[in-house]
Design an enzyme around this catalytic site. Structure first.
Site, short mmCIF file in Angstrom:
data_model
loop_
_atom_site.label_atom_id
_atom_site.label_comp_id
_atom_site.label_asym_id
_atom_site.label_seq_id
_atom_site.Cartn_x
_atom_site.Cartn_y
_atom_site.Cartn_z
N ALA A 136 -4.09 -6.89 -8.51
CA ALA A 136 -2.64 -6.63 -8.60
C ALA A 136 -2.26 -5.47 -7.68
CB ALA A 136 -2.22 -6.34 -10.03
N ASN B 229 -6.52 -7.65 -13.10
CA ASN B 229 -6.62 -6.36 -12.40
C ASN B 229 -7.51 -5.41 -13.20
OD1 ASN B 229 -5.64 -4.96 -9.97
ND2 ASN B 229 -4.78 -3.49 -11.42
N LYS B 230 -8.22 -4.57 -12.47
CA LYS B 230 -9.16 -3.61 -13.08
C LYS B 230 -8.41 -2.62 -13.98
CE LYS B 230 -12.55 -0.44 -11.04
NZ LYS B 230 -13.09 -0.08 -9.72
N GLU C 9 -1.86 11.45 7.27
CA GLU C 9 -0.92 11.69 6.16
C GLU C 9 -1.52 12.69 5.17
OE1 GLU C 9 0.30 7.70 4.79
OE2 GLU C 9 2.12 8.03 5.96
N ALA D 235 0.37 -2.24 3.63
CA ALA D 235 1.17 -2.76 2.52
C ALA D 235 2.20 -3.76 3.05
CB ALA D 235 1.87 -1.60 1.82
N GLN D 236 2.77 -3.45 4.19
CA GLN D 236 3.78 -4.31 4.80
C GLN D 236 3.25 -5.73 5.04
OE1 GLN D 236 5.88 -4.51 9.14
NE2 GLN D 236 5.15 -2.52 8.51
#
Ligand code: NAD
Length: 389
Positions: free
Chosen positions: A10, A36-37, A167, A311-312
């Site tokens: 997820a 999902n974990k 970042e 992510a995009q």
């Protein structure tokens, strides 16, 4: 009878795939199971903030159940162990799930390139738990410095100057002086070093923007060592290819990612970095009912280079897989994966960023930061998490 669609993971790709499939289908047509974990979805693009204490876990996670609400998606919290393609069955740590259609969206893991000591003695930034560990460790270093005055406690090394590394460095550059003041540690003793193997930071990114980023970070005390690979890490020492060493108790490795091993171990065809080869509809090669999306797969863009694990791209793969599962069920023409690329923005710390938006547009400073922020809120709105997070 309803077809059973099992979605593994997820993250950006899996969650969006589940939500889109839910929109396209009725409960009579499909049963959607999302595995999902953890019971939360992580905003991985924001992890540099909790890593330095600028934000908390709750700011970069969203409860999966709150997103799913009353939708016809069943959530199973478990860990994927293996996939049996022939039996159409997934083994989880505590369960087994059969499927008609499978989506593998298990993400990526850190690539260590076999560098001795790197895995054992460095931190990574791929999950909120890892971000929390970095924050706790940095605080421990600063807190305990005045007891033994060990300078290696105040030297922070980030290995890799890709987007993740930069970042994080930007966030550290802002937060370390504040933490130093908080723990009564001399600010001028703090060293923040970013080591990059390539001849420039943010390799491949717009050179003008890279120069702006470098200048801004250097003005905040960051030291860049470029064109210099990390070749070994020992407790308290980072070894560089030049033969130089850095005494540091904190090595954070952001040097690259590779596919999750369960994909290759389950017999899917992968490229050398463990990412699955898929067809133009995002299906695993030679499979008609298995989609592999997000960082777990490898897709070449028209320019002959692989789409980056962002992510995009992942969210668009999730949408495409949902459409194609629906089309497969309805025996209609599948849609080729053809993403819309909106550019990339790297934050440089609080309220500053650089962004390459489309073919010609560039943004810097506060404006670019706002663009990045806006894309986060657009995404939260898309998954229906804006009011729930
Ligand atoms: P990356 O692979 O993009 O960068 C890793 C960097 O580490 C490279 O510059 C590489 O040259 C360097 N490196 C490798 N081996 C080294 C060594 N031995 N010593 C020193 N340096 C070494 O990895 P990433 O930064 O984690 O990014 C992964 C993907 O996620 C990328 O596609 C990136 O664009 C994307 N991403 C995007 C954003 C954003 O859009 N804001 C943020 C984070 C990540």
């Amino acid at each position: 009878m309803a077809k059973k669609v099992v979605i593994l993971g997820a993250g950006y790709a899996g969650l969006v795939c589940a939500l889109e499939l839910n929109k396209l289908t009725t409960a009579q047509e499909v049963e959607i199971i999302l595995v999902n974990k953890h019971d939360y979805h992580q905003l991985v693009t924001q992890l540099h903030e909790p890593a330095v204490g600028a934000k908390e876990q709750k700011d970069v996670t969203v409860s999966i159940n709150s997103i799913l609400g009353a939708k016809k998606i069943k959530f199973v919290q478990d860990v994927v162990v293996s996939i049996d393609k022939a039996a159409q069955e997934v083994t989880l740590e505590h369960n087994k799930l059969s499927y008609d259609y499978l989506v593998v969206a298990l993400g990526s893991e850190t690539e260590y390139f076999g560098i001795p000591g790197l895995k054992e003695y460095s931190f990574t930034l791929k999950s909120v738990n890892q971000a929390n560990r970095i924050r706790e460790h940095i605080e421990d270093c600063l807190k305990s410095y005045n007891q033994d005055k060990k300078d290696s406690k105040l030297t922070f090394v980030v290995g890799g100057a890709g987007f993740t590394g930069i970042e994080l460095v930007g966030e550290l550059a802002d937060m370390l002086p504040k933490l130093a003041a908080q723990y009564n540690v001399p600010k001028d003793k703090i060293k923040l070093i970013n080591v990059e193997a390539a001849p420039m930071i943010l390799p491949g990114f717009d050179e003008e923007l890279v120069a702006i980023a470098k200048k801004s970070l250097e003005a905040r005390g960051v030291k860049f060592i470029i064109g210099t690979p990390v070749v070994q890490v020992e407790p308290g020492v980072v070894h560089l290819k030049t033969g130089d060493t850095i005494s540091s108790d904190t090595m954070i490795w952001t040097g690259g990612v590779r596919g999750i091993p369960v994909v290759a171990e389950s017999g899917f065809q992968t490229e050398p970095r463990g990412r699955a080869k898929v067809d133009e509809y995002m299906r695993a090669l030679d499979e008609k009912n298995v989609w592999i999306i997000g960082d777990s797969c490898f897709v070449l863009a028209p320019n002959g280079r692989p789409y980056p694990p962002t992510a995009q791209i992942s969210t668009q793969m999730g949408e495409n897989a949902a459409v194609n599962i629906y089309s497969s069920m309805k025996h209609i023409k599948l849609e080729k994966f053809n993403p819309v690329l909106l550019g990339a923005v790297a934050s440089l710390g609080r309220k500053e960023a650089i962004g390459s938006l489309g073919k010609k547009m560039k943004a810097t400073g506060w404006l670019a930061y706002r663009v990045k922020d806006a894309s986060k809120y657009r995404y939260l709105a898309k998954i229906g998490a804006l009011l729930k997070s």
